[in-house]
Scaffold this active site. Structure first.
Site, PDB file in Angstrom:
ATOM      1  N   ASN A   1      -0.724  -0.603   1.752  1.00  9.82           N
ATOM      2  CA  ASN A   1       0.705  -0.576   1.405  1.00  9.82           C
ATOM      3  C   ASN A   1       1.112  -1.755   0.524  1.00  9.82           C
ATOM      4  O   ASN A   1       2.286  -2.125   0.476  1.00  9.82           O
ATOM      5  CB  ASN A   1       1.542  -0.583   2.690  1.00  9.82           C
TER       6      ASN A   1
ATOM      7  N   HIS B   1       9.234   7.284  12.024  1.00 14.03           N
ATOM      8  CA  HIS B   1       7.980   6.613  12.391  1.00 14.03           C
ATOM      9  C   HIS B   1       7.800   6.482  13.906  1.00 14.03           C
ATOM     10  O   HIS B   1       8.780   6.368  14.647  1.00 14.03           O
ATOM     11  CB  HIS B   1       7.995   5.211  11.751  1.00 14.03           C
TER      12      HIS B   1
ATOM     13  N   GLU C   1      14.597   6.880   7.843  1.00 13.04           N
ATOM     14  CA  GLU C   1      13.873   5.937   6.988  1.00 13.04           C
ATOM     15  C   GLU C   1      14.448   6.080   5.589  1.00 13.04           C
ATOM     16  O   GLU C   1      15.183   7.037   5.305  1.00 13.04           O
ATOM     17  CB  GLU C   1      12.377   6.268   6.983  1.00 13.04           C
TER      18      GLU C   1
ATOM     19  N   SER D   1       7.035   7.411   5.457  1.00 14.73           N
ATOM     20  CA  SER D   1       5.728   6.771   5.280  1.00 14.73           C
ATOM     21  C   SER D   1       4.611   7.744   4.950  1.00 14.73           C
ATOM     22  O   SER D   1       3.656   7.374   4.274  1.00 14.73           O
ATOM     23  CB  SER D   1       5.365   5.985   6.531  1.00 14.73           C
TER      24      SER D   1
ATOM     25  N   ASP E   1      15.292   2.391   8.301  1.00 14.38           N
ATOM     26  CA  ASP E   1      14.018   1.691   8.126  1.00 14.38           C
ATOM     27  C   ASP E   1      13.659   1.699   6.639  1.00 14.38           C
ATOM     28  O   ASP E   1      13.373   2.750   6.070  1.00 14.38           O
ATOM     29  CB  ASP E   1      12.945   2.401   8.966  1.00 14.38           C
TER      30      ASP E   1
ATOM     31  N   HIS F   1       9.081   1.102   3.443  1.00 15.03           N
ATOM     32  CA  HIS F   1       8.286   1.453   2.270  1.00 15.03           C
ATOM     33  C   HIS F   1       9.072   1.381   0.959  1.00 15.03           C
ATOM     34  O   HIS F   1       8.552   1.734  -0.095  1.00 15.03           O
ATOM     35  CB  HIS F   1       7.677   2.850   2.443  1.00 15.03           C
TER      36      HIS F   1
ATOM     37  N   LYS G   1       4.192  -4.739   3.753  1.00 22.95           N
ATOM     38  CA  LYS G   1       3.916  -3.655   2.811  1.00 22.95           C
ATOM     39  C   LYS G   1       4.182  -4.192   1.390  1.00 22.95           C
ATOM     40  O   LYS G   1       3.414  -4.997   0.916  1.00 22.95           O
ATOM     41  CB  LYS G   1       4.738  -2.430   3.209  1.00 22.95           C
TER      42      LYS G   1
END
Ligand SMILES: Cc1ncc(COP(=O)(O)O)c(C=O)c1O
Length: 381
Positions: free
Chosen positions: A40, A126, A170, A174, A199, A202, A233
């Site tokens: 990541n 997640h 998110e 992910s 979240d 990423h 990440k």
């Protein structure tokens, strides 16, 4: 070892083996020169000279460990500087560094919602968020992935509640690399008054004029009530953080989150490396359009070669192959052809959606895409 326990462990492992789902740990050698399309480190910052130098300087200044939990002596000036930097960057008044994104999510979602509350979560959030949600005692309803009509319907359906409604999403998923409409989520939040936990793991570094994430990119700056992000990440370090507008969120974590209170705190060197990475990310504004072009070129190339991947410009491209044994076959062949990839299978992703999760990195050359496609074609032939 207790015989009954051994028997139980062997049975569950054999079950995984039988369905090509057994996970195996493989130690990576530092001399491995294969192209890494699995980790990541989207911006390559874990090896950035300024980031590494900041980590090394902090190792010399603070030693190899924080050596204590944060409320004892583990919390240092460098952690404080990092949480303030992250909060200001992303438009929040308060921040708290946590040891991992997993523990940050499980602390927030395991600690803030209570019995009597309702959590509406995207179906693909997640595992760390689910872990917290399950521990919280709150009622959970899951809406179809990125389907904000379904979320809105649920918000209408729910009778007035004494407790609190949390909405959990998110910003970049992910395993799918796709995103919800954050502006719409922000307007739903205004209308319905729920607490929105987002979240940004990423998206940090990749999206936004200053790289602060998808809220910045979509013009919904600091719209979520609580942001969870990781340092491990796009920021090329290790650790995580929680941001909020209300000081009470930070105070509650400091007082009640076992993940924070009872664990040796993140090493200062990781915090220092992350601080340097934030600086580097802010300075990459001009390069970010190249990242999106890279993502689009990979997607276009794969589609042209006959592989179905979704459109988009995030660093994560799911190449969905279906059954686990097919996914494993592709992963093994790609690794042999010089690409570090991982076979993502259930329960990480839903059944029959086994995939190679292609993870892009700043600076990948067009030649890598061509040879990756050639290798893929070799497997499918
Ligand atoms: C969306 C999401 N949140 C949180 C985490 C956990 O972060 P960390 O690796 O810092 O524990 C991950 C890790 O894969 C993730 O994908």
């Amino acid at each position: 070892m207790n015989a009954a326990l051994l028997q139980r462990l062997r049975q569950s492992l054999a079950h995984r083996e039988g369905s090509s789902l057994r996970r195996k740990l493989t130690a990576r050698a530092s001399s491995d020169t294969r192209v890494n399309l699995a980790d990541n480190d989207y911006l390559g910052l874990s090896r950035d000279p300024a980031v590494v130098a900041a980590g090394v300087a902090a190792l010399h200044e603070w030693g190899a460990s924080s050596s204590a939990s944060p409320l004892v002596t583990g919390y240092t000036e460098i952690h404080q500087q990092l949480e303030q930097t992250l909060a200001a960057w992303q438009g929040y008044a308060h921040g708290l560094v946590m040891n991992t994104g997993f523990s940050a999510n499980s602390a927030v979602l395991g600690g803030l919602p209570k019995k009597g509350d309702l959590i509406l979560a995207d179906r693909l959030v997640h595992a760390s968020m689910l872990d917290g949600i399950m521990a919280s005692g709150a009622r959970l309803r899951r809406f179809a992935h990125n389907d904000l009509d379904a979320l809105e319907l649920m918000l209408h359906e729910e009778p007035a509640l004494d407790g609190v409604i949390f909405v959990v999403t998110e910003s970049v998923y992910s395993m799918d690399g796709d995103s919800p409409d954050l502006k719409r989520l922000a307007s739903l939040r205004k209308r319905f008054g729920f607490c929105w936990v987002l979240d940004e793991a990423h998206a940090t570094g990749w999206y936004g004029a200053t790289g602060s994430g998808l809220q910045e990119e979509q013009g919904a700056c600091a719209a979520a009530d609580i942001v969870v992000g990781t340092l491990g990440k796009g920021l090329g370090s290790q650790g995580a953080y929680v941001l909020s507008h209300a000081p009470e969120v930070r105070d509650a974590l400091i007082n009640f989150a076992g993940e924070f209170v009872y664990s040796t705190y993140l090493a200062p060197s990781c915090a220092a490396a992350a601080l340097a990475a934030v600086d580097r990310v802010k300075g990459m504004s001009a390069e970010r359009s190249e990242l999106y072009a890279l993502s689009q070129a990979w997607r276009d190339g794969l589609v042209e070669a006959g592989f179905a991947v979704p459109s988009g410009d995030s660093p994560i491209i799911p190449l969905i192959l279906g059954d686990s044994d097919v996914t494993l076959k592709y992963a093994t062949a790609l690794r042999a052809a010089g690409f570090m990839v991982s076979a993502i299978r259930p329960p990480t992703v839903p059944v029959r959606t086994g995939r190679i999760r292609i993870s892009l990195r700043r600076g990948l050359s067009p030649a890598v895409l061509s040879s990756f496609i050639a290798a893929l074609k070799g497997v499918s032939a």
